[in-house]
Each structure stands twice: as C-alpha cells, then as structure tokens.
Design a protein around this motif. Sequence first.
Motif, PDB file in Angstrom:
ATOM      1  N   ALA A  62       0.832  -1.201   0.000  1.00 29.37           N
ATOM      2  CA  ALA A  62       0.000   0.000   0.000  1.00 29.37           C
ATOM      3  C   ALA A  62       0.870   1.256   0.000  1.00 29.37           C
ATOM      4  O   ALA A  62       0.581   2.234  -0.702  1.00 29.37           O
ATOM      5  CB  ALA A  62      -0.925  -0.007   1.207  1.00 29.37           C
ATOM      6  N   VAL A  63       1.943   1.220   0.783  1.00 31.60           N
ATOM      7  CA  VAL A  63       2.867   2.356   0.822  1.00 31.60           C
ATOM      8  C   VAL A  63       3.503   2.568  -0.552  1.00 31.60           C
ATOM      9  O   VAL A  63       3.665   3.710  -1.012  1.00 31.60           O
ATOM     10  CB  VAL A  63       3.942   2.138   1.907  1.00 31.60           C
ATOM     11  CG1 VAL A  63       5.078   3.155   1.775  1.00 31.60           C
ATOM     12  CG2 VAL A  63       3.315   2.231   3.293  1.00 31.60           C
ATOM     13  N   LEU A  90      -5.897   5.324   5.039  1.00 30.56           N
ATOM     14  CA  LEU A  90      -6.902   4.590   4.283  1.00 30.56           C
ATOM     15  C   LEU A  90      -7.602   5.449   3.231  1.00 30.56           C
ATOM     16  O   LEU A  90      -7.803   5.003   2.094  1.00 30.56           O
ATOM     17  CB  LEU A  90      -7.934   3.981   5.232  1.00 30.56           C
ATOM     18  CG  LEU A  90      -7.414   2.938   6.227  1.00 30.56           C
ATOM     19  CD1 LEU A  90      -8.542   2.410   7.088  1.00 30.56           C
ATOM     20  CD2 LEU A  90      -6.716   1.805   5.498  1.00 30.56           C
ATOM     21  N   ALA A  91      -7.984   6.658   3.599  1.00 30.79           N
ATOM     22  CA  ALA A  91      -8.676   7.515   2.628  1.00 30.79           C
ATOM     23  C   ALA A  91      -7.775   7.867   1.445  1.00 30.79           C
ATOM     24  O   ALA A  91      -8.204   7.763   0.288  1.00 30.79           O
ATOM     25  CB  ALA A  91      -9.211   8.766   3.321  1.00 30.79           C
ATOM     26  N   LEU A  96      -6.719   6.631  -4.556  1.00 32.19           N
ATOM     27  CA  LEU A  96      -5.844   6.418  -5.707  1.00 32.19           C
ATOM     28  C   LEU A  96      -6.656   5.838  -6.864  1.00 32.19           C
ATOM     29  O   LEU A  96      -7.459   4.918  -6.665  1.00 32.19           O
ATOM     30  CB  LEU A  96      -4.709   5.463  -5.344  1.00 32.19           C
ATOM     31  CG  LEU A  96      -3.703   5.955  -4.295  1.00 32.19           C
ATOM     32  CD1 LEU A  96      -2.723   4.831  -3.943  1.00 32.19           C
ATOM     33  CD2 LEU A  96      -2.948   7.174  -4.793  1.00 32.19           C
ATOM     34  N   PRO A  97      -6.476   6.325  -8.082  1.00 34.04           N
ATOM     35  CA  PRO A  97      -7.266   5.820  -9.214  1.00 34.04           C
ATOM     36  C   PRO A  97      -7.222   4.308  -9.369  1.00 34.04           C
ATOM     37  O   PRO A  97      -8.236   3.680  -9.716  1.00 34.04           O
ATOM     38  CB  PRO A  97      -6.634   6.534 -10.411  1.00 34.04           C
ATOM     39  CG  PRO A  97      -6.075   7.794  -9.848  1.00 34.04           C
ATOM     40  CD  PRO A  97      -5.593   7.445  -8.474  1.00 34.04           C
ATOM     41  N   ALA A  98      -6.074   3.711  -9.095  1.00 37.82           N
ATOM     42  CA  ALA A  98      -5.952   2.259  -9.252  1.00 37.82           C
ATOM     43  C   ALA A  98      -6.880   1.506  -8.312  1.00 37.82           C
ATOM     44  O   ALA A  98      -7.281   0.371  -8.594  1.00 37.82           O
ATOM     45  CB  ALA A  98      -4.507   1.831  -9.007  1.00 37.82           C
ATOM     46  N   ILE A  99      -7.219   2.129  -7.188  1.00 41.49           N
ATOM     47  CA  ILE A  99      -8.093   1.468  -6.213  1.00 41.49           C
ATOM     48  C   ILE A  99      -9.516   2.004  -6.301  1.00 41.49           C
ATOM     49  O   ILE A  99     -10.481   1.230  -6.287  1.00 41.49           O
ATOM     50  CB  ILE A  99      -7.527   1.621  -4.787  1.00 41.49           C
ATOM     51  CG1 ILE A  99      -6.222   0.817  -4.670  1.00 41.49           C
ATOM     52  CG2 ILE A  99      -8.535   1.152  -3.747  1.00 41.49           C
ATOM     53  CD1 ILE A  99      -5.612   0.808  -3.298  1.00 41.49           C
TER      54      ILE A  99
END
Length: 445
Positions: A62-63, A90-91, A96-99
Amino acid sequence: MKKLPIAVIGAGPVGLAAVAHLLERGLEPVIFEAGPTAGAAIDQWRHIRLFSPWRFNLDAAAVRLLEPSGWKTPRLTALPYGGELIDHYLAPLAALPAISSRVQTGARVIAVTRAGLDKTHVRDRDSTPFVVRVEHEDGEIRDHTVAAVIDASGTWSTRNPLGTSGLPSIGENTATERISSPLPDVMGRDRASFAGRRVLVVGAGHSAANTLINLADLAKDEPGTTILWAVRGASAEKVYGGGEADGLPARGQLGGRLRRLVESGTVELHTGFGISSLKSLDSGVSVEAVDGRTLDADVVVPCTGFRPDLDILRELRLNLDPAVEAPVELGPLIDPEFHSCGTVPPHGARVLAHPEKDFYIVGMKSYGRAPTFLLATGYEQVRSVAASLAGDQAAADTVHLELPETGVCSTDARTSCDVPAPDTLASVDTGCCAAPEPVLELAEK
C-alpha cells in the motif's frame, strides 16, 4: 477463470492491503464495501487511539502505491487514532485511481457460493467460478462472478452477546434501544446519550477500561453521571494489569488509573455478574445476573468482544477450528490462552486455506473469536494469499513477520492489540508492540 476478477470483501486496512498486493501481482480485484467509504467500521471509533504504533499499521505494498502520489509517511512510533488511520492512510489509499476505480461502496455481500453448485456438489468444483451476491446501496441485489474470494470483512458488525453461554441474554434483542455501540464516543459524538445518565459497562478487556475512564472524565463535567461496571470474573485484577510494575507502560497506566477509579468509588464494580436477562423499563433497563442480583441502568455499553459472521459463507466448504472459528490450522496458533499478538507465528495462504479452493478469510475475521490480532499480521496474510493466487507458491510459503514478543493483547487482558488506549496516554510514544525507532521496510517481506 483467468479473465475474471478476484473479489475482496471489505475495504478496511487488510482489505485494501489485499488489493494493493493483487495489483502488484498483475491480478484484477473488485472490492465490495458495505459502508459508504473505505474504513467505514473504523470511522465508528475514530475517536479511539490504538495501542499499536504506525509502524505496524502500514502495509508495504500500500505504501508503494501511495508514495508516487506525494503521500507522506506518518511518524512510525506514534500511536494513531482511528480517525488518523483513516484520514492519513486509508482515505488517501482508497482515493488512488488504481483502487477507487475498483471499489464499490454501499455494497453489502449477503452470500458467497460457486456458480450453479451448492456445497454438496463436488464435480468440477475447483474450476467453477464463485458467485458473490451483493445488495447494493440502491437496494438492488446482483450476482458477481469472480475467480477467487478474499473475505476481509472483519468482525465489527457482530459483537458477542451480553448473556452467558455464548447466547444473548433473555430480553437482550428487545432492549436494543438501551444498548450502545461497543466503543461509543462518550466525550464527543455520543455525549448526550451518557451525560447525567446511569451507565452500565459490561466486559473485562481494554475496551471496557477505556470506556470507563472516558465516562469518569465525563462525570467531572456532568456530575449526575453514574458509572457501573459488571464483569463475569471474581475480580478485575486481570484488567488492572501490573500497574507501575507492568512491563508495558501503556497497559500499566490504563490499569492503574482504572483501579484508582474503582477504589475511589467513581466506578461501581460488580464482580461475578454473569448476565441472564434484560428487562426494558419506561426509563431504562433492568439487568439481572445469573445469581439473581439486578442493576438498573439508562444505557448499557457492551464491551464483550466480537465474533465472525459466517452466515454469508454457508454454501462454501470451510474447515474451521471448533473453538475459535478460525481456519483449522490457524486456531491452535492464536489460542488466546497461550498466545499474545507478538507470539503468534507468521502465517499465510497455506495455513489460511480451506477445502474451498481459492477462498480465504483474512484479517480480524480470520482469527474468529480470538482477540489477539495485529494489522501487521493481516498484511502478511494477504501478501501471501496474493502470491498464491498469482501462482507463486514459493513466495506464498515464505512468510516472515517481525513483532516483539510482548503485547497489550497478552493473555491477562484477552483483548486485541488494535483496541483503544485512553486519551490520557496521548504522550506515550510506545504501545502494544513498542520497539526502537523503526525504518519502514518497503520491499516485500
């Protein structure tokens, strides 16, 4: 099957970490989140400070997704509030567009099965896609066909009952208006529900201790506030911990302050109080113990822990530990009578596997009724699961997790590392898994 996405149930910390690892592996995830936003369950206790520092609350994959966006790493030894976990981690991750393009919010999973097969059918089962039935926010129910399922839905929605024997006490289900959420915001959002009221806190873990301390602070401003505390055990010594001699300063301060509140009479402790029934009154509720004692309260706070919701998985072939309802190989490794959060060995896809191929329960839900869970453990789980689903079994089997051996969630407390610490500990810069100033490992463990 290779053309189908992988369903991730729940957009909490572990669910989003699973998505990050799947994306790194070139796999296509779809995320179903019952709440309106990522981290919706945590948002209900955003006022609570964790015992575990940032170091153990960040997933490496995630980082790696966040860093190109200009995201800044929090101070790794600081103890975040639930709200900070959302706002600073988390927000931004979910945005992020990928998520964000793969997350469906307001999407409550109501069942998981195999396409055209109930659990009694075995022929071609492993090669048959899953069907995830979802109730969407517009009320429409739709079936989604996927290649694999990672259930990271947690346990927040299914608290343990107030009654003994694992069952709701008689009258509990009809007294819901008098029962608060498990971690109410006593000093903030929910203040009006507690100020000047007679409050009964039930439970013997750190969630109960934190709530009792916050109620005591409220009572200073609202003198009519009366605080009752009921525990099933013969004493509250396990909650108090070792006080100043405790090897964990945060736990010692928490227990020491609670002990003083009881000794001063600010908190009225009732031991050996196993609840048998609740009777709704015009102005409150009468709570009766198994031995016939009764306590009258305006509101009851249930700090009794949580359990997994397994109903949605009824049509899957699961292999669960009969005691803690975790995957059968994981159960003995997390038994809270023998393990704290720091002594649970690293584990991944092989330990989490079920007879239902390509289905995994991860995160807090994977621990069933055992409370000794750390987010860092969940992150390693999903790293391994993503590797397994990608066909990299060597990486899936190479599990590694460095945690201290001690933790707030040791057996005397029977509660999670990721449960609240009181605001009075805001200056404490170490917590459940205290460690020297760490360096965040960005490479996969």
